[in-house]
Design a protein around this motif. Structure first.
Motif, short mmCIF file in Angstrom:
data_model
loop_
_atom_site.label_atom_id
_atom_site.label_comp_id
_atom_site.label_asym_id
_atom_site.label_seq_id
_atom_site.Cartn_x
_atom_site.Cartn_y
_atom_site.Cartn_z
N ILE A 1 42.99 35.82 29.18
CA ILE A 1 43.92 36.95 29.32
C ILE A 1 44.32 37.39 27.92
O ILE A 1 44.76 36.57 27.11
CB ILE A 1 45.16 36.55 30.14
N ALA B 1 45.07 34.64 38.68
CA ALA B 1 44.82 35.27 37.38
C ALA B 1 45.73 36.48 37.18
O ALA B 1 46.22 36.73 36.07
CB ALA B 1 43.35 35.68 37.26
N THR B 2 45.99 37.23 38.23
CA THR B 2 46.88 38.39 38.16
C THR B 2 48.30 37.96 37.81
O THR B 2 48.94 38.55 36.93
CB THR B 2 46.85 39.18 39.48
N ALA C 1 38.49 39.14 25.53
CA ALA C 1 39.82 39.44 26.08
C ALA C 1 40.66 40.24 25.09
O ALA C 1 41.30 41.23 25.46
CB ALA C 1 40.54 38.15 26.47
N ALA D 1 48.43 36.92 34.23
CA ALA D 1 48.39 38.08 33.32
C ALA D 1 49.75 38.76 33.26
O ALA D 1 50.24 39.11 32.18
CB ALA D 1 47.31 39.06 33.78
N THR E 1 42.00 41.05 31.43
CA THR E 1 41.53 39.84 32.09
C THR E 1 40.01 39.83 32.06
O THR E 1 39.37 40.85 32.33
CB THR E 1 42.00 39.75 33.55
N GLU F 1 40.68 45.39 33.04
CA GLU F 1 40.43 44.21 33.87
C GLU F 1 38.96 44.04 34.19
O GLU F 1 38.22 45.00 34.29
CB GLU F 1 41.20 44.32 35.18
N THR G 1 39.84 40.30 37.67
CA THR G 1 40.93 40.61 38.61
C THR G 1 40.69 41.92 39.36
O THR G 1 41.44 42.25 40.27
CB THR G 1 42.29 40.65 37.90
N VAL H 1 39.70 31.90 33.05
CA VAL H 1 40.02 33.29 32.73
C VAL H 1 40.68 33.37 31.36
O VAL H 1 41.61 32.62 31.07
CB VAL H 1 40.97 33.89 33.79
N SER I 1 46.12 48.55 31.28
CA SER I 1 45.37 47.33 31.60
C SER I 1 43.88 47.59 31.55
O SER I 1 43.42 48.69 31.86
CB SER I 1 45.77 46.79 32.97
#
Length: 179
Positions: free
Chosen positions: A123, A150-151, A85, A154, A104, A31, A34, A121, A29
């Protein structure tokens, strides 16, 4: 759905599909808005070291350039963009060798970012079959709730990408194969 439940669903899918296909694969990931919550959720699942590779938080333009190697040409278009992104997901996959990556970037609040209101956001999801991005726009519920939303989004997009890719690879829909 709570973040931990969504992360567990992704973890179970990763494990089962790895066994079905006969090869392990890894998730990474990258980020920003997030703040590491995606990586935290995924690594909160027991056994995550079998499939989770790396999580990085690149919160500023400078860190996106220095850590991920994203070009100024992309970053100068804005941080809350589809291009950023996608570039973040592709970069963390390239840097780590992960098979799948999620990113994110956006505004968590309480104020706007680059003119985008809170809970705007982008993603990104990178898979062996390509990279895609989706814009998430929801009502502002405060910074912490926005980051949670948002998490979850994602993790949901990552889960959908896993289903889509393995259905494509194997020529069947895996969404119910273990039911």
């Amino acid at each position: 759905m709570p973040i931990s439940d969504k992360a567990l669903a992704v973890a179970q899918l990763v494990r089962r599909l790895s066994l079905k296909v006969g090869k392990p694969f890894y998730i990474a990931s990258a980020e920003s808005c997030t703040g590491g919550r995606v990586a935290s959720a995924l690594t909160g699942v027991p056994g995550a070291s079998e499939w989770f590779h790396t999580g990085v938080v690149t919160y500023t333009k400078e860190s996106k350039r220095a850590v991920l190697g994203i070009s100024s040409k992309i970053l100068d278009q804005g941080l809350v963009t589809e291009a950023t992104a996608k570039a973040m997901a592709e970069a963390v996959a390239r840097l780590t060798g992960a098979d799948y990556a999620v990113s994110t970037t956006g505004s968590a609040g309480p104020s706007a970012s680059e003119g985008h209101p809170p809970l705007t956001v982008w993603i990104g999801v990178r898979t062996p079959l390509g990279t895609s991005a989706k814009l998430i726009e929801r009502d502002d519920k405060g910074r912490q709730a926005n980051q949670d939303t948002a998490t979850i989004e994602a993790l949901t997009l990552l889960e959908e990408a896993l289903f889509r890719d393995f259905s494509h690879i194997e020529g069947r829909d895996y969404r119910g194969f273990w039911a």
